[in-house]
Design an enzyme around this catalytic site. Structure first.
Site, PDB file in Angstrom:
ATOM      1  N   VAL A 124       1.273  -3.768   3.971  1.00  0.00           N
ATOM      2  CA  VAL A 124       1.214  -5.046   4.676  1.00  0.00           C
ATOM      3  C   VAL A 124       2.484  -5.888   4.495  1.00  0.00           C
ATOM      4  O   VAL A 124       2.645  -6.904   5.156  1.00  0.00           O
ATOM      5  CB  VAL A 124      -0.027  -5.884   4.284  1.00  0.00           C
ATOM      6  CG1 VAL A 124      -1.303  -5.232   4.784  1.00  0.00           C
ATOM      7  CG2 VAL A 124      -0.079  -6.117   2.790  1.00  0.00           C
ATOM      8  N   LYS A 172       0.558   3.464  -2.976  1.00  0.00           N
ATOM      9  CA  LYS A 172      -0.640   4.266  -3.253  1.00  0.00           C
ATOM     10  C   LYS A 172      -0.356   5.775  -3.208  1.00  0.00           C
ATOM     11  O   LYS A 172      -0.879   6.545  -4.010  1.00  0.00           O
ATOM     12  CB  LYS A 172      -1.738   3.922  -2.244  1.00  0.00           C
ATOM     13  CG  LYS A 172      -2.264   2.486  -2.374  1.00  0.00           C
ATOM     14  CD  LYS A 172      -3.160   2.118  -1.198  1.00  0.00           C
ATOM     15  CE  LYS A 172      -3.735   0.717  -1.343  1.00  0.00           C
ATOM     16  NZ  LYS A 172      -4.452   0.273  -0.126  1.00  0.00           N
ATOM     17  N   TYR A 213      -3.893   3.580   7.471  1.00  0.00           N
ATOM     18  CA  TYR A 213      -5.164   2.845   7.550  1.00  0.00           C
ATOM     19  C   TYR A 213      -6.085   3.512   8.568  1.00  0.00           C
ATOM     20  O   TYR A 213      -6.043   4.730   8.729  1.00  0.00           O
ATOM     21  CB  TYR A 213      -4.916   1.370   7.905  1.00  0.00           C
ATOM     22  CG  TYR A 213      -3.933   0.670   6.993  1.00  0.00           C
ATOM     23  CD1 TYR A 213      -4.104   0.677   5.615  1.00  0.00           C
ATOM     24  CD2 TYR A 213      -2.828  -0.003   7.486  1.00  0.00           C
ATOM     25  CE1 TYR A 213      -3.216   0.025   4.770  1.00  0.00           C
ATOM     26  CE2 TYR A 213      -1.938  -0.665   6.655  1.00  0.00           C
ATOM     27  CZ  TYR A 213      -2.136  -0.640   5.300  1.00  0.00           C
ATOM     28  OH  TYR A 213      -1.262  -1.270   4.472  1.00  0.00           O
ATOM     29  N   SER A 226       0.801  -1.239   0.000  1.00  0.00           N
ATOM     30  CA  SER A 226       0.000   0.000   0.000  1.00  0.00           C
ATOM     31  C   SER A 226       0.830   1.284   0.000  1.00  0.00           C
ATOM     32  O   SER A 226       0.276   2.358  -0.267  1.00  0.00           O
ATOM     33  CB  SER A 226      -0.919   0.024   1.211  1.00  0.00           C
ATOM     34  OG  SER A 226      -2.016  -0.810   0.988  1.00  0.00           O
ATOM     35  N   TYR A 270      -2.737  -2.137 -10.548  1.00  0.00           N
ATOM     36  CA  TYR A 270      -2.819  -1.989  -9.092  1.00  0.00           C
ATOM     37  C   TYR A 270      -2.104  -3.147  -8.383  1.00  0.00           C
ATOM     38  O   TYR A 270      -1.308  -2.921  -7.455  1.00  0.00           O
ATOM     39  CB  TYR A 270      -4.293  -1.905  -8.654  1.00  0.00           C
ATOM     40  CG  TYR A 270      -4.444  -1.962  -7.161  1.00  0.00           C
ATOM     41  CD1 TYR A 270      -4.069  -0.883  -6.363  1.00  0.00           C
ATOM     42  CD2 TYR A 270      -4.914  -3.116  -6.538  1.00  0.00           C
ATOM     43  CE1 TYR A 270      -4.170  -0.956  -4.977  1.00  0.00           C
ATOM     44  CE2 TYR A 270      -5.018  -3.191  -5.160  1.00  0.00           C
ATOM     45  CZ  TYR A 270      -4.640  -2.116  -4.381  1.00  0.00           C
ATOM     46  OH  TYR A 270      -4.723  -2.187  -3.018  1.00  0.00           O
TER      47      TYR A 270
HETATM   48  N1  GLN Z   1      -2.251  -5.652  -2.163  1.00  0.00           N
HETATM   49  C1  GLN Z   1      -3.044  -5.350  -1.029  1.00  0.00           C
HETATM   50  C2  GLN Z   1      -4.514  -5.309  -1.339  1.00  0.00           C
HETATM   51  O1  GLN Z   1      -4.890  -4.800  -2.336  1.00  0.00           O
HETATM   52  C3  GLN Z   1      -2.624  -4.045  -0.418  1.00  0.00           C
HETATM   53  C4  GLN Z   1      -2.526  -4.322   0.962  1.00  0.00           C
HETATM   54  C5  GLN Z   1      -1.963  -3.249   1.830  1.00  0.00           C
HETATM   55  O2  GLN Z   1      -0.755  -3.017   1.927  1.00  0.00           O
HETATM   56  N2  GLN Z   1      -2.847  -2.742   2.612  1.00  0.00           N
HETATM   57  O3  GLN Z   1      -5.330  -5.780  -0.581  1.00  0.00           O
END
Ligand code: GLN
Length: 342
Positions: free
Chosen positions: A275, A83, A257, A80, A205
């Site tokens: 994650v 992003k 988050y 993530s 993505y």
């Molecule tokens: N690849 C994960 C997902 O799309 C991203 C997870 C993350 O780091 N929160 O669920």
């Protein structure tokens, strides 16, 4: 080199070895290495291969000094954290107004993978939750998937100063288990928030989440934002100066988050976690931090990484809204330079 020159370079490298900031980071690493709370992400088997003891801390200052301790070469998937940077690229591709018409900047207080859109506008809440990140990935320009991925990888190279690969098994696993992400993408298609090229965008993505980085790369990504968009080591511009503020603001309000409010309150640095166990944290105008430890708390944030950022923020007064004299003066502690080779 003359004897005097030898002596001088010896003296400066000794100062560097004994840099108080380097010692401080060593102590921090030692302090939290034994902290074994949290769990390794297991929603796909590949992430479970991580070792709980892995722990790296890297700090890159705005003047390009690199301080690192622990596993700073160990590669892991950026997940993530990507992003935030894709949001920056979308802003460069389309500008603020258009991007904002497809994705809001409001924290959700909900889990990153929640299937929820703003009721009034049908926009995903922000670019840091999965729905918003997919809508943002949809905006990345390029004539096909390969070209769009190339642009994304080139962008990361501008930030970190080196080439990045995709972890293909992670990508394929994300893709084959990603029905929740697919579901929210179809919901967004229904509301006209994403274009018809759903499979290509979802691949992009999943690929952006599968980019391999190490703790040093995360510190470079952060330091580049801290330095107004210019990598402080290579001096290359990674993102248009105008959009740095957009990226770090959303990191501050939504980057950790559903623990973002608490993070902003206690630590007060724009940051993004993933994650895979990484955290990238920005002290604007000062430095960038990259931490890596795959043990995650219930909200998906790295337990040791949070502790490290909390200590750094408190000790050096890195909280954005701190106006009190910090316990330690950053400049004084950093003096002496780093011994790490770039
Ligand atoms: N690849 C994960 C997902 O799309 C991203 C997870 C993350 O780091 N929160 O669920």
């Amino acid at each position: 080199m003359s004897d005097l020159g030898d002596l001088q370079s010896l003296a400066s490298s000794i100062t560097a070895v004994t840099s108080p900031f380097r010692n401080y980071l060593n102590d921090l690493h030692e302090k939290y290495q034994s902290l074994n709370d949290g769990a390794i992400a297991n929603y796909i088997p590949e992430l479970e291969l991580a070792k709980p003891e892995w722990f790296g801390i890297c700090v890159v200052t705005n003047d390009g000094q690199i301080f690192e301790v622990g596993e700073c070469d160990q590669l892991f998937t950026i997940q993530s954290i990507s992003k935030a940077f894709i949001f920056g690229l979308a802003l460069e591709d389309y500008g603020r107004e258009y991007v904002n018409s497809k994705v809001s900047v409001e924290p959700t207080g909900e889990a990153f993978n929640s299937i929820v859109l703003d009721e009034a506008t049908n926009r995903p809440y922000n670019p840091m939750v999965n729905a918003g990140a997919i809508a943002t990935a949809d905006l990345i320009k390029g004539k096909n998937g390969t070209e769009r991925l190339k642009r994304v990888l080139a962008m990361f190279k501008r930030y970190t100063g080196r080439d990045h690969d995709i972890n293909v098994p992670v990508f394929l696993s994300e893709k084959s288990t990603g029905n929740r992400n697919r579901a929210m993408t179809y919901l967004m298609l229904n509301f006209g928030m994403v274009s018809e090229k759903i499979d290509e965008t979802l691949d992009l993505y999943f690929q952006q989440c599968s980019i391999m980085v190490n703790a040093r790369d995360l510190a470079m990504l952060s330091a580049t934002l801290a330095n107004g968009g210019i990598n402080p080591v290579t001096k290359e511009r990674a993102i248009d100066e105008r959009y740095v503020q957009d990226v770090v603001t959303v990191m501050l309000t939504c980057g950790m988050y559903d623990a973002s409010g608490e993070w902003a309150y206690r630590i007060g640095m724009p940051a993004k976690s993933g994650v895979g166990g990484g955290i990238a944290a920005v002290a604007p105008g000062k430095l960038g931090i990259g931490t890596f430890s795959p043990l995650l708390d219930a909200k998906g944030n790295s337990v040791r990484g949070i502790k490290v950022c909390e200590d750094l923020s408190k000790d050096f007064g890195l909280h954005l809204f701190n106006v009190a004299q910090p316990e330690k003066n950053l400049q004084e502690w950093i003096e002496g330079g780093s011994v790490d080779d770039w």
